[in-house]
Design a protein around this motif. Sequence first.
Motif, PDB file in Angstrom:
ATOM      1  N   THR A 143       2.361  62.405 -58.173  1.00 35.03           N
ATOM      2  CA  THR A 143       1.847  62.008 -59.481  1.00 35.03           C
ATOM      3  C   THR A 143       1.742  63.224 -60.382  1.00 35.03           C
ATOM      4  O   THR A 143       1.248  64.282 -59.955  1.00 35.03           O
ATOM      5  CB  THR A 143       0.468  61.344 -59.341  1.00 35.03           C
ATOM      6  OG1 THR A 143      -0.441  62.267 -58.753  1.00 35.03           O
ATOM      7  CG2 THR A 143       0.568  60.106 -58.470  1.00 35.03           C
ATOM      8  N   THR A 144       2.185  63.077 -61.616  1.00 39.16           N
ATOM      9  CA  THR A 144       2.164  64.207 -62.535  1.00 39.16           C
ATOM     10  C   THR A 144       0.744  64.632 -62.859  1.00 39.16           C
ATOM     11  O   THR A 144       0.418  65.838 -62.852  1.00 39.16           O
ATOM     12  CB  THR A 144       2.909  63.848 -63.825  1.00 39.16           C
ATOM     13  OG1 THR A 144       4.240  63.445 -63.502  1.00 39.16           O
ATOM     14  CG2 THR A 144       2.946  65.024 -64.771  1.00 39.16           C
ATOM     15  N   VAL A 145      -0.137  63.689 -63.146  1.00 44.05           N
ATOM     16  CA  VAL A 145      -1.505  64.034 -63.538  1.00 44.05           C
ATOM     17  C   VAL A 145      -2.257  64.675 -62.378  1.00 44.05           C
ATOM     18  O   VAL A 145      -2.926  65.708 -62.539  1.00 44.05           O
ATOM     19  CB  VAL A 145      -2.238  62.780 -64.043  1.00 44.05           C
ATOM     20  CG1 VAL A 145      -3.693  63.109 -64.376  1.00 44.05           C
ATOM     21  CG2 VAL A 145      -1.538  62.210 -65.261  1.00 44.05           C
ATOM     22  N   GLY A 146      -2.163  64.080 -61.193  1.00 44.25           N
ATOM     23  CA  GLY A 146      -2.861  64.639 -60.048  1.00 44.25           C
ATOM     24  C   GLY A 146      -2.380  66.029 -59.702  1.00 44.25           C
ATOM     25  O   GLY A 146      -3.179  66.934 -59.411  1.00 44.25           O
ATOM     26  N   ALA A 147      -1.061  66.247 -59.730  1.00 40.82           N
ATOM     27  CA  ALA A 147      -0.527  67.573 -59.437  1.00 40.82           C
ATOM     28  C   ALA A 147      -0.958  68.585 -60.492  1.00 40.82           C
ATOM     29  O   ALA A 147      -1.291  69.732 -60.168  1.00 40.82           O
ATOM     30  CB  ALA A 147       0.995  67.509 -59.356  1.00 40.82           C
TER      31      ALA A 147
END
Length: 470
Positions: A372-376
């Motif tokens: 996931t972009t946000v989590g990373a």
Amino acid sequence: MRETDLEDGMGDGVTATAVREPAVRGPRRPRAARRTVAVLGTGVFAIGTDMFVVAGVLGGIATDLGVSVGGAGLTVTVFALTYAVGAVLLAPLLSVRPPRHVLVVSATAFAVLNVSAALAPALPALLAARALGALAASAYVPAASASAAAVVPASHRGRALGTIVGCMSAATVLGAPAGVLLASMLSWRAAFALPAVLAASVAGLLLTRDEPRPPECGERPASGGEAPRPGCAGHRAPQPLPPRRRQPRPRPVLRHRPLLPYRDPEQGPRRRAAVRAPLRPLGSPAVAATLVVTFLLMTASYSTYTYLPQLLAEAAVPLGSGLFIAVFGLAGTAGTRWGGSVADRRGPGRVVGPALVVSAAAFAVLPHTAATTVGAAVAVAGWGAAVWGFVPAQQHRLIGLGTVAPPLLLALHSGAVHLGSAAGSLLGGLVVDAAGAARLWTLAVVCCGAAWVVHTVLVRTALVRKEKRS
């Protein structure tokens, strides 16, 4: 830019005009000095871009040169290790040379060697170009810092040095993502061409800088403390000193002619003492433990940063790994301010311990948020803020120990940072080749745990000593 402006910057501080000026608040820096600092900072920006952009193009290097990703990671290891050695060895050797010559030659060599890296046909040629480029970079950065402090008035030295340091951190926010984007459009070789173009421009500007115009008669000097220039009202020509009479030296009386040339018996011990002097602070357990903590955290950080594109390959974003590198740099900029301010107000221990815990948590969570972009991005931001905030706190702690002069302690800390980056990229490459990038968190967490143990023992030892003194 005048050659003498830079030549005075690395001397003994006796003849430099900027050093003789009182450290009081004065008017703004002249335009020529501001432009000179900007040119010097551009060179540091090019070096920072070259240092941080490689992590984003390791996949392209491995594919094009037919090596594994861990083998391509040796480009980071060789650069960091050579830079650490060069920073220690080249600084005393080049301190007697005119800084203008050092800056022009090192910037030119850095540009040429980056072109060689971009044209490297195989991995050995690329590693050789990276090693020699690291030597050129380790010669440029100290000379640029000293020259930036010398060409401005004393009241603006801090801001000039801050500009040089800020250009290095700006490379993680702007330079490295731009290089990764350029490599995604063209080739990984374009990522090395970008720092080469910047360094060549800096070398050309340093050679063609005009001499700053002296203040006109009746004009207030820009530095606030200079006397009127020759030909103006109020200028007093220096009076020549009376000639000194030379006393005749007595001629030595030689009773016999020696068969062998005379050798000073103290010459060998003096040389050994000069070599051991930079390592003398390591005899202090507190200094050695502090440097071990820095080495372990930097090993953990660079083992992950070097192979960040491989770890976050599933997080599809428009700019690819360049976006996460920019997030890492932005969070690091904020973390640096946080770490320095908290260390000043509450002590470095209030920063080092939380930074180690947050870094370990970020490394452990990052593989699970890689899709996931946000989590990373959140995990990378927490890691960047913690690691960059850790550095000024450790510097604060070393200076507070007061075992030797602060510059020597900070040089040792810089060496620990670069040795940690070399070890991290090397060990991370072994993990990637053996078990995959998803297992990098184990190495990073183990290093953070070991650093936390050493830090805890160091803090408890300091508290026991404080109680005994009281």
